[in-house]
Design a protein around this motif. Sequence first.
Motif, PDB file in Angstrom:
ATOM      1  N   GLY A 292       4.081   5.652  -2.666  1.00  0.00           N
ATOM      2  CA  GLY A 292       4.552   6.999  -2.992  1.00  0.00           C
ATOM      3  C   GLY A 292       3.908   8.112  -2.205  1.00  0.00           C
ATOM      4  N   PRO A 293       2.601   8.126  -2.090  1.00  0.00           N
ATOM      5  CA  PRO A 293       1.970   9.204  -1.322  1.00  0.00           C
ATOM      6  C   PRO A 293       2.442   9.269   0.130  1.00  0.00           C
ATOM      7  CG  PRO A 293       0.334   8.103  -2.661  1.00  0.00           C
ATOM      8  CD  PRO A 293       1.594   7.311  -2.788  1.00  0.00           C
ATOM      9  N   ALA A 294       2.677   8.115   0.728  1.00  0.00           N
ATOM     10  CA  ALA A 294       3.146   8.101   2.120  1.00  0.00           C
ATOM     11  C   ALA A 294       4.564   8.642   2.230  1.00  0.00           C
ATOM     12  CB  ALA A 294       3.083   6.689   2.684  1.00  0.00           C
TER      13      ALA A 294
ATOM     14  N   ALA B  93      -1.618   5.855   7.971  1.00  0.00           N
ATOM     15  CA  ALA B  93      -1.441   5.772   6.519  1.00  0.00           C
ATOM     16  C   ALA B  93       0.036   5.690   6.159  1.00  0.00           C
ATOM     17  CB  ALA B  93      -2.087   6.974   5.841  1.00  0.00           C
ATOM     18  N   GLU B  94       0.881   6.431   6.859  1.00  0.00           N
ATOM     19  CA  GLU B  94       2.318   6.387   6.570  1.00  0.00           C
ATOM     20  C   GLU B  94       2.919   5.024   6.889  1.00  0.00           C
ATOM     21  OE1 GLU B  94       4.579   9.570   8.234  1.00  0.00           O
ATOM     22  OE2 GLU B  94       3.589  11.076   6.993  1.00  0.00           O
ATOM     23  N   ARG B  95       2.347   4.318   7.817  1.00  0.00           N
ATOM     24  CA  ARG B  95       2.813   2.977   8.153  1.00  0.00           C
ATOM     25  C   ARG B  95       2.194   1.928   7.230  1.00  0.00           C
ATOM     26  NH1 ARG B  95       1.264   3.499  13.174  1.00  0.00           N
ATOM     27  NH2 ARG B  95      -0.327   1.896  12.970  1.00  0.00           N
ATOM     28  N   LEU B  96       0.923   2.077   6.917  1.00  0.00           N
ATOM     29  CA  LEU B  96       0.184   1.057   6.178  1.00  0.00           C
ATOM     30  C   LEU B  96       0.486   1.054   4.679  1.00  0.00           C
ATOM     31  CD1 LEU B  96      -1.950  -1.152   6.493  1.00  0.00           C
ATOM     32  CD2 LEU B  96      -3.685   0.583   6.055  1.00  0.00           C
ATOM     33  N   LEU B  97       0.615   2.205   4.074  1.00  0.00           N
ATOM     34  CA  LEU B  97       0.823   2.267   2.621  1.00  0.00           C
ATOM     35  C   LEU B  97       2.126   1.596   2.160  1.00  0.00           C
ATOM     36  CD1 LEU B  97      -0.620   5.770   1.695  1.00  0.00           C
ATOM     37  CD2 LEU B  97      -1.575   3.528   1.161  1.00  0.00           C
ATOM     38  N   PRO B  98       3.268   1.866   2.784  1.00  0.00           N
ATOM     39  CA  PRO B  98       4.485   1.164   2.334  1.00  0.00           C
ATOM     40  C   PRO B  98       4.411  -0.355   2.539  1.00  0.00           C
ATOM     41  CG  PRO B  98       5.083   3.116   3.557  1.00  0.00           C
ATOM     42  CD  PRO B  98       3.611   2.943   3.724  1.00  0.00           C
TER      43      PRO B  98
ATOM     44  N   THR C  75       1.691  -2.200   2.541  1.00  0.00           N
ATOM     45  CA  THR C  75       0.782  -2.704   1.514  1.00  0.00           C
ATOM     46  C   THR C  75       1.485  -2.734   0.162  1.00  0.00           C
ATOM     47  OG1 THR C  75      -1.096  -1.785   2.718  1.00  0.00           O
ATOM     48  CG2 THR C  75      -1.464  -2.360   0.418  1.00  0.00           C
ATOM     49  N   GLY C  76       2.262  -1.712  -0.131  1.00  0.00           N
ATOM     50  CA  GLY C  76       3.016  -1.667  -1.378  1.00  0.00           C
ATOM     51  C   GLY C  76       4.000  -2.813  -1.503  1.00  0.00           C
ATOM     52  N   VAL C  77       4.677  -3.152  -0.414  1.00  0.00           N
ATOM     53  CA  VAL C  77       5.636  -4.262  -0.432  1.00  0.00           C
ATOM     54  C   VAL C  77       4.914  -5.586  -0.685  1.00  0.00           C
ATOM     55  CG1 VAL C  77       7.218  -5.618   1.008  1.00  0.00           C
ATOM     56  CG2 VAL C  77       7.397  -3.138   0.957  1.00  0.00           C
ATOM     57  N   VAL C  78       3.809  -5.792   0.025  1.00  0.00           N
ATOM     58  CA  VAL C  78       3.059  -7.039  -0.149  1.00  0.00           C
ATOM     59  C   VAL C  78       2.535  -7.164  -1.583  1.00  0.00           C
ATOM     60  CG1 VAL C  78       0.976  -8.282   0.551  1.00  0.00           C
ATOM     61  CG2 VAL C  78       2.460  -7.266   2.285  1.00  0.00           C
ATOM     62  N   LEU C  79       1.953  -6.102  -2.104  1.00  0.00           N
ATOM     63  CA  LEU C  79       1.450  -6.131  -3.473  1.00  0.00           C
ATOM     64  C   LEU C  79       2.578  -6.341  -4.486  1.00  0.00           C
ATOM     65  CD1 LEU C  79      -1.259  -3.324  -3.501  1.00  0.00           C
ATOM     66  CD2 LEU C  79      -1.610  -5.782  -3.666  1.00  0.00           C
TER      67      LEU C  79
END
Length: 94
Positions: A40-42, A51-56, A58-62
């Motif tokens: 969400g923050p990204a 961060a805009e690339r990594l957060l989504p 990471t969210g998908v993997v989690l």
Amino acid sequence: MTHQGGRRSQAERDAITVEIGYALCSAAFATVVVFGAVAGPALLFDLPATAERLLPRTGVVLAIVLFVARVISVLVRFRPASAPDRPGRTGLDA
């Protein structure tokens, strides 16, 4: 759990169906919440490119890991009422 030659009764089949539906719906809800919290923050704020690339991602993997873990945990805990507490024992002497 067996009824008439090893077949499950309609009530047992219904209980399993409801439990599978609950497992899938609760897992889907949990994954949406986790993905929204992580990615969400990204999606809402202007963050650095990393961060805009990594957060989504990471969210998908989690979310995938959580979905699988939730479905497995719900279905493993489900045991029909007619199943004995200990394998190999009947309900009368368990």
